[in-house]
Write an enzyme that holds these catalytic residues in place. Structure first.
Site, mmCIF file in Angstrom:
data_model
loop_
_atom_site.group_PDB
_atom_site.id
_atom_site.type_symbol
_atom_site.label_atom_id
_atom_site.label_comp_id
_atom_site.label_asym_id
_atom_site.label_seq_id
_atom_site.Cartn_x
_atom_site.Cartn_y
_atom_site.Cartn_z
ATOM 1 N N ASP A 1 21.861 9.911 16.285
ATOM 2 C CA ASP A 1 21.809 8.457 16.390
ATOM 3 C C ASP A 1 20.793 7.960 15.355
ATOM 4 O O ASP A 1 20.131 8.739 14.659
ATOM 5 C CB ASP A 1 21.466 8.002 17.818
ATOM 6 C CG ASP A 1 21.895 6.552 18.061
ATOM 7 O OD1 ASP A 1 22.190 5.835 17.087
ATOM 8 O OD2 ASP A 1 21.933 6.125 19.226
HETATM 9 C C1 NOJ Z 1 22.369 2.979 17.545
HETATM 10 C C2 NOJ Z 1 23.214 3.086 18.763
HETATM 11 O O1 NOJ Z 1 22.506 3.742 19.781
HETATM 12 C C3 NOJ Z 1 24.530 3.792 18.525
HETATM 13 O O2 NOJ Z 1 25.315 3.648 19.666
HETATM 14 C C4 NOJ Z 1 25.205 3.230 17.322
HETATM 15 O O3 NOJ Z 1 26.455 3.851 17.124
HETATM 16 C C5 NOJ Z 1 24.310 3.437 16.108
HETATM 17 N N1 NOJ Z 1 23.043 2.751 16.327
HETATM 18 C C6 NOJ Z 1 24.939 2.919 14.843
HETATM 19 O O4 NOJ Z 1 25.008 1.562 14.872
#
Ligand code: NOJ
Length: 732
Positions: A264
């Site tokens: 993430d």
């Molecule tokens: C953070 C989020 O937790 C995740 O769900 C998301 O896909 C990514 N950022 C990319 O935006």
């Protein structure tokens, strides 16, 4: 250049092997990097051989792809990822579907697959290849900000729907130009953080992990999900991106996941910056590689540190090759090297947000809406009332209606505001639009906003009352809004905010029938509404066609059939209130409140009634050679046709470790005309009677099992029969 990797007749594996043999260390590490497309993409392309961008949209994607394929040494195409969480909702003109939580209330895997399929088509029409969806976290403490993104609280339901949406996104063949990569996230137990504080610590034992949180992810692997995203938080002190056991032993080896793992956002940097588990970023990069992350999202320092770590012999180049292999093989499987997937403008004009896609969004919203109360058949409205007062802050608010992950990629950390982007809201049918359209000239519709969702002082209760008084019925549209949901937006209070409750109480005092329509990202604590409203309709974030779907239900053109995929608490202090609780609570109740939720998991009404009878099983003794068949009769005892979602739960009465008193194991949606009875069957393999024992092995123990079938998880709504397993303990 005539090479194996450029030869489409060779397999993705052969092509990947050939390509990797030609790459420099820097080129390989570049493939492992993913950066926000707004952060100096030229530098990343020219100097760092980047493999993937996220949140690039439209023409920019074409420009960058041309640069990557035409101006870099090996011409390796870029992979573009986007959070197309409920449709391609960042993209103006695309079809925004109901939220994932809403979709899960449909309990309809085919419908969810179709949503995935249309989303894939629209994402691919804009030249992008990968959605960071589905979210397979379980929403068991709803104070958490990201409940709207989940398929609810139950691992079985979430797993079934995840397999469907993944099939929808990825199609039968990944190389089809309209298939995109799915991403199962956030691996793992991310919804289970302390106090529901986003990205804090999860205290989850291996047994609990395997019992509850792993199954939906296993379903995703079995459905062929191409990518996985690690969660932000730490489990037992180890950040998920630093957990080699989790990523390598469990995910890649045990579950056999053959795609690639992306971290993430800045998970690697967070180990140092936030979680403080490494004293330098460089050490975090080392751990990220060694733990089995293949692509590193949004940690710009990764590139240089990783190169140094290999040069210094701290990290073996074979680990880089392994990660790079998984990424490149996926790019080959997607067909990226062969047809580049540039958007086709002609097709774009025909299909983006087209009528057929909107119809699917409408159907999805219809099945996602849950009727929670209908005293004296207040609903449907038709013929009973002529003048309708539509009152409330969410009646005409496109942003509250679409919810999180919509309106352009400005999701974090800024507060999203409409002024800041060029999202065209004119094609969103708000609740008010839908009601007005359906009312046509046969009904008079009055509208008042009444109050703001947030600002307590911004209200106009007096005019709302005047409007209500000249009407026959009130449709009060309340709930929450985008700033109360999403990443970093956890809540300590789940009551209605602003002056919404004050507004409802004043409306109630008019004595007019009060229909409360909820537009919200997650369950709210609404005991007053349950007690006082004549009817309650939970519409969640119903998407672009929400207004049309809601009015079809309000006016009785469609008989509601959604059921809750998540329990509603009476009070925030009841958290967690999910149905699959473990036994052993002294007294079984709080001193100041009974443990019952306000609305149970699996609950939802219809304009007709269903009666369950005659629960039978094909045999009383279960074994592993033949599935058990449970059957039940369901009769539509009302006056109109409708669909019912029948649920089957099991309970192993005595187990060597504590297990929930009921767990969902199967469900079926059945359509019945008035007076019609159907017998439905559920197939239960021995595995349906299993739990995870103290050795962390899924097993079946001998003894008696309850089979519970009915209209919701509430005890009173379930028929029961008992079967026995007489064999030895069986581990799977
Ligand atoms: C953070 C989020 O937790 C995740 O769900 C998301 O896909 C990514 N950022 C990319 O935006």
């Amino acid at each position: 250049m005539n090479t194996i990797y450029n030869d489409p007749s060779k397999s993705p594996k052969e092509r990947t092997k050939d390509l990797i043999s030609k790459m420099t260390l820097e080129e390989k590490i570049g493939q492992m990097c993913q950066i926000d497309g707004n952060e100096n993409p030229e530098l990343w392309l020219k100097e760092r051989n980047i493999g993937s961008f996220l949140h690039v949209i439209g023409d920019e994607a074409i420009r960058l792809q041309k640069m990557a394929t035409e101006q870099t040494r090996l011409g390796i195409p870029l992979l573009f990822g986007i959070d197309a969480i409920h449709g391609h909702a960042f993209h103006s003109g695309a079809t925004a579907f109901p939220s994932q939580l809403a979709l899960s209330s449909s309990w309809n895997p085919q419908l969810v697959e179709k949503v995935g399929n249309i989303t894939a088509k629209e994402v691919s029409l804009t030249g992008l290849h990968w959605t960071f969806s589905p979210v397979l976290c379980l929403a068991r403490d709803i104070r958490w900000g990201r409940v709207d993104e989940t398929f609810g609280e139950d691992p079985y339901l979430a797993g079934s729907l995840s397999a469907s949406i993944i099939k929808g996104y990825q199609g039968k063949d990944l190389s089809h130009p309209e298939s995109i990569l799915a991403c199962a996230k956030h691996f793992i137990a991310y919804g289970e953080t302390q106090g529901a504080r986003d990205a804090s610590e999860s205290d989850v034992s291996e047994r609990k992990l395997r019992s509850i949180f792993l199954p939906p992810f296993k379903d995703a692997v079995d459905a062929g999900c191409a990518t996985f995203m690690t969660a932000y938080q730490a489990i037992d002190g180890i950040p998920c991106s630093a957990n080699k056991w989790l990523l390598k032993d469990v995910l890649k080896n045990e579950l056999g996941f053959s795609g690639f793992v992306v971290t993430d956002w800045d998970n690697t940097g967070h180990m140092h910056r936030l979680q403080k588990t490494t004293s330098t970023i460089k050490e975090a990069c080392e751990i990220a590689i060694k733990s089995g992350n293949d692509m590193i999202m949004a940690t710009p320092e990764f590139f240089e540190n990783a190169v140094e770590l290999v040069r210094e012999d701290v990290v073996s180049e074979s680990l880089i090759d392994e990660a790079c292999f998984r990424i490149l093989e996926t790019k080959f499987r997607l067909g990226l090297f062969d047809h580049k997937r540039y958007p086709d403008t002609k097709k774009y004009k025909i299909f983006m947000g087209c009528d057929e896609h909107r119809k699917a969004a409408y159907d999805a919203a219809l099945e996602s809406i849950v009727l929670l109360k209908n005293k004296n058949n207040t609903l449907p409205i038709s013929n009973k009332f002529k003048k309708i007062a539509v009152i409330g802050p969410n009646a005409n608010d496109p942003q509250a209606q679409l919810g999180d992950w919509s309106f352009g990629p400005r999701y974090y950390p800024e507060r999203p505001t409409l002024e800041y982007n060029d999202y065209d809201i004119s094609n969103i049918v708000t609740i008010l639009d839908g009601i007005k359209k359906r009312a046509n000239s046969s009904f008079e519709v009055f509208y008042e906003k009444g109050c703001d969702v947030i600002d307590e002082k911004d209200k106009n209760i007096k005019t709302s009352i005047e409007t209500a008084e000249k009407s026959d019925v009130i449709v009060a549209v309340v709930g929450d809004t985008i700033v109360l949901n999403g990443e970093t937006r956890d809540r300590v209070n789940l009551d209605l905010t602003g002056a919404q409750l004050e507004l409802l109480k004043a409306l109630k005092d008019t004595g007019k029938p009060l229909i409360v329509l909820l537009i919200n990202g997650k369950p709210l604590t609404i005991p007053w509404i349950k007690e006082n409203a004549d009817a309650i309709v939970e519409a969640w974030n119903p998407g672009i066609e929400g207004g049309n779907a809601v009015s079809s239900i309000l006016f009785g053109d469609y008989n509601p059939c959604g059921k809750l995929s998540i329990s509603f608490p009476k009070s925030v202090g009841q958290q967690p209130v999910y149905y699959a609780q473990l036994p052993g609570w002294h007294g079984g109740s709080y001193a100041d409140m009974e443990p019952e939720p306000l609305f149970h998991f699996g609950y939802g009404l219809s304009y007709t009634n269903f009666e369950y009878s005659n629960l039978k099983t094909s045999k009383k003794i279960i074994n592993d050679s033949e599935d058990l068949i449970a059957s039940v009769e369901i009769k539509n005892t009302g006056q109109i046709a409708g669909s019912e979602i029948a649920q089957l739960y099991t309970n192993d009465i005595y187990t060597s470790v504590t297990t929930p008193l009921k767990e969902l194991k199967e469900f079926k949606k059945v359509f019945l005309t008035p007076g019609e009875t159907k017998t439905i069957e559920f197939k239960l393999p021995l595995l349906s009677f299993s739990f995870v024992n103290r050795n962390c092995k899924r097993c079946v123990e001998p003894g008696e099992f309850e089979i519970l079938v009915g209209s919701s998880s509430k005890d009173g709504n379930l028929l029961k029969t008992i079967v026995t397993y007489g064999g030895k303990v069986q581990e799977f």
